[in-house]
Design a protein around this motif. Structure first.
Motif, PDB file in Angstrom:
ATOM      1  N   LEU A 135       0.815  -1.213   0.000  1.00 60.46           N
ATOM      2  CA  LEU A 135       0.000   0.000   0.000  1.00 60.46           C
ATOM      3  C   LEU A 135       0.850   1.265   0.000  1.00 60.46           C
ATOM      4  N   GLY A 136       1.899   1.298   0.800  1.00 53.49           N
ATOM      5  CA  GLY A 136       2.744   2.481   0.882  1.00 53.49           C
ATOM      6  C   GLY A 136       3.542   2.762  -0.367  1.00 53.49           C
ATOM      7  N   GLU A 137       3.632   1.777  -1.275  1.00 56.76           N
ATOM      8  CA  GLU A 137       4.349   1.977  -2.531  1.00 56.76           C
ATOM      9  C   GLU A 137       3.488   2.678  -3.579  1.00 56.76           C
ATOM     10  N   ILE A 138       2.190   2.786  -3.304  1.00 51.86           N
ATOM     11  CA  ILE A 138       1.258   3.374  -4.262  1.00 51.86           C
ATOM     12  C   ILE A 138       1.183   4.878  -4.005  1.00 51.86           C
ATOM     13  N   PRO A 139       1.545   5.718  -4.970  1.00 53.23           N
ATOM     14  CA  PRO A 139       1.550   7.167  -4.735  1.00 53.23           C
ATOM     15  C   PRO A 139       0.200   7.722  -4.281  1.00 53.23           C
ATOM     16  N   ASP A 140      -0.899   7.221  -4.836  1.00 54.18           N
ATOM     17  CA  ASP A 140      -2.228   7.695  -4.446  1.00 54.18           C
ATOM     18  C   ASP A 140      -2.968   6.563  -3.730  1.00 54.18           C
ATOM     19  N   GLN A 141      -2.690   6.423  -2.445  1.00 49.48           N
ATOM     20  CA  GLN A 141      -3.289   5.334  -1.669  1.00 49.48           C
ATOM     21  C   GLN A 141      -4.810   5.466  -1.597  1.00 49.48           C
ATOM     22  N   ASP A 142      -5.311   6.680  -1.496  1.00 55.60           N
ATOM     23  CA  ASP A 142      -6.755   6.873  -1.386  1.00 55.60           C
ATOM     24  C   ASP A 142      -7.473   6.384  -2.638  1.00 55.60           C
ATOM     25  N   ALA A 143      -6.909   6.676  -3.802  1.00 56.43           N
ATOM     26  CA  ALA A 143      -7.513   6.209  -5.049  1.00 56.43           C
ATOM     27  C   ALA A 143      -7.491   4.694  -5.121  1.00 56.43           C
ATOM     28  N   ALA A 144      -6.391   4.092  -4.695  1.00 55.28           N
ATOM     29  CA  ALA A 144      -6.296   2.631  -4.705  1.00 55.28           C
ATOM     30  C   ALA A 144      -7.324   2.004  -3.768  1.00 55.28           C
ATOM     31  N   LEU A 145      -7.490   2.570  -2.591  1.00 59.83           N
ATOM     32  CA  LEU A 145      -8.456   2.021  -1.641  1.00 59.83           C
ATOM     33  C   LEU A 145      -9.892   2.193  -2.135  1.00 59.83           C
ATOM     34  N   ARG A 146     -10.166   3.277  -2.821  1.00 55.20           N
ATOM     35  CA  ARG A 146     -11.501   3.443  -3.410  1.00 55.20           C
ATOM     36  C   ARG A 146     -11.757   2.394  -4.480  1.00 55.20           C
ATOM     37  N   GLU A 147     -10.737   2.109  -5.286  1.00 57.12           N
ATOM     38  CA  GLU A 147     -10.872   1.078  -6.307  1.00 57.12           C
ATOM     39  C   GLU A 147     -11.064  -0.309  -5.672  1.00 57.12           C
ATOM     40  N   ILE A 148     -10.333  -0.565  -4.601  1.00 55.94           N
ATOM     41  CA  ILE A 148     -10.490  -1.842  -3.903  1.00 55.94           C
ATOM     42  C   ILE A 148     -11.901  -1.969  -3.348  1.00 55.94           C
ATOM     43  N   ALA A 149     -12.401  -0.903  -2.746  1.00 54.53           N
ATOM     44  CA  ALA A 149     -13.768  -0.928  -2.222  1.00 54.53           C
ATOM     45  C   ALA A 149     -14.768  -1.182  -3.349  1.00 54.53           C
ATOM     46  N   ARG A 150     -14.495  -0.654  -4.515  1.00 51.31           N
ATOM     47  CA  ARG A 150     -15.399  -0.828  -5.662  1.00 51.31           C
ATOM     48  C   ARG A 150     -15.472  -2.288  -6.111  1.00 51.31           C
ATOM     49  N   VAL A 151     -14.312  -2.965  -6.173  1.00 51.89           N
ATOM     50  CA  VAL A 151     -14.304  -4.329  -6.714  1.00 51.89           C
ATOM     51  C   VAL A 151     -14.664  -5.388  -5.669  1.00 51.89           C
ATOM     52  N   LEU A 152     -14.733  -4.998  -4.393  1.00 51.40           N
ATOM     53  CA  LEU A 152     -15.116  -5.954  -3.354  1.00 51.40           C
ATOM     54  C   LEU A 152     -16.630  -6.131  -3.327  1.00 51.40           C
ATOM     55  N   ARG A 153     -17.048  -7.371  -3.139  1.00 48.75           N
ATOM     56  CA  ARG A 153     -18.469  -7.647  -2.938  1.00 48.75           C
ATOM     57  C   ARG A 153     -18.890  -7.128  -1.570  1.00 48.75           C
ATOM     58  N   PRO A 154     -20.165  -6.815  -1.375  1.00 45.93           N
ATOM     59  CA  PRO A 154     -20.615  -6.394  -0.042  1.00 45.93           C
ATOM     60  C   PRO A 154     -20.232  -7.437   1.009  1.00 45.93           C
ATOM     61  N   GLY A 155     -19.575  -6.968   2.063  1.00 42.45           N
ATOM     62  CA  GLY A 155     -19.088  -7.885   3.091  1.00 42.45           C
ATOM     63  C   GLY A 155     -17.732  -8.484   2.778  1.00 42.45           C
ATOM     64  N   GLY A 156     -17.162  -8.144   1.610  1.00 42.13           N
ATOM     65  CA  GLY A 156     -15.848  -8.657   1.236  1.00 42.13           C
ATOM     66  C   GLY A 156     -14.755  -8.089   2.120  1.00 42.13           C
TER      67      GLY A 156
END
Length: 202
Positions: A135-156
């Motif tokens: 995670l710390g290697e990603i320059p825009d951590q917030d954008a990455a976490l938003r993308e992760i939240a998007r691809v996760l199923r509810p409760g994932g």
């Protein structure tokens, strides 16, 4: 006296490099893959399994697998019927890991080269996402976490592993703040803050 001066200069140089890396996040180059192949104290495969609680048949995304330190075990935990999807910026890392996958006889692993801030996957398409010392290697951590939240199923589950001493180490408090800002609920930490996995829920 000269030895002491050299030691202090070496320490200063090491600290300087670490601070530069922290301010300029980037993925570990393939040519320095020995860093990701070394033993991972505290953030062990056993602790990852405890935090992830994988089940056969699930679809899991591993972002930044490096040379597959966790990948083969992850794929095995998902069998039968599950799939491990690898994603990395560096084709060399993916090629290295997929060679290991082929040598192991596993047939439930796929690989994609892409940026974690623009995941090439449908909404709600994964049961879990794993990032270990990434995670710390990603320059825009917030954008990455938003993308992760998007691809996760509810409760994932999102499982993040961090090890103190890594120039890109993300402390638990910072992870919790960034995760919650992306719409992920902090559930718990496994292990001490100096070497931990944390689980967040979509």
């Amino acid at each position: 006296m000269r030895a002491r001066t050299l030691a202090l200069a070496g320490l200063a140089a090491t600290v300087g490099v670490a601070l530069w890396w922290r301010r300029h996040p980037s993925a570990c180059p393939y040519g320095q893959r020995f860093w990701v192949e070394a033993p991972h104290p505290l953030i062990t495969r056993e602790r990852l399994r405890e935090a992830l609680e994988p089940s056969p048949g699930e679809r899991v995304l591993e972002i930044g697998p490096g040379t597959g330190y966790y990948s083969l075990d992850l794929a095995g935990w998902l069998a039968p019927g599950g799939e491990l999807q690898l994603l990395d910026l560096q084709q060399e890392m993916l090629d290295h890991t997929m060679r290991r996958v082929a040598d192991s006889g596993l047939d439930n692993v796929a690989a994609a080269r892409a940026d974690a801030t623009a995941l090439p996957f449908d909404d709600a398409s994964f049961d879990a996402v794993v990032l270990t010392a990434v995670l710390g290697e990603i320059p825009d951590q917030d954008a990455a976490l938003r993308e992760i939240a998007r691809v996760l199923r509810p409760g994932g589950r999102l499982v993040v592993g961090e090890l103190f001493g890594d120039p890109h180490y993300t402390a638990p408090g910072a992870l919790r703040r960034h995760g919650e800002a992306a719409g992920l609920r902090w559930e718990r930490r496994y292990g001490p803050a100096v070497g931990y996995f944390a689980r967040l829920i979509a």
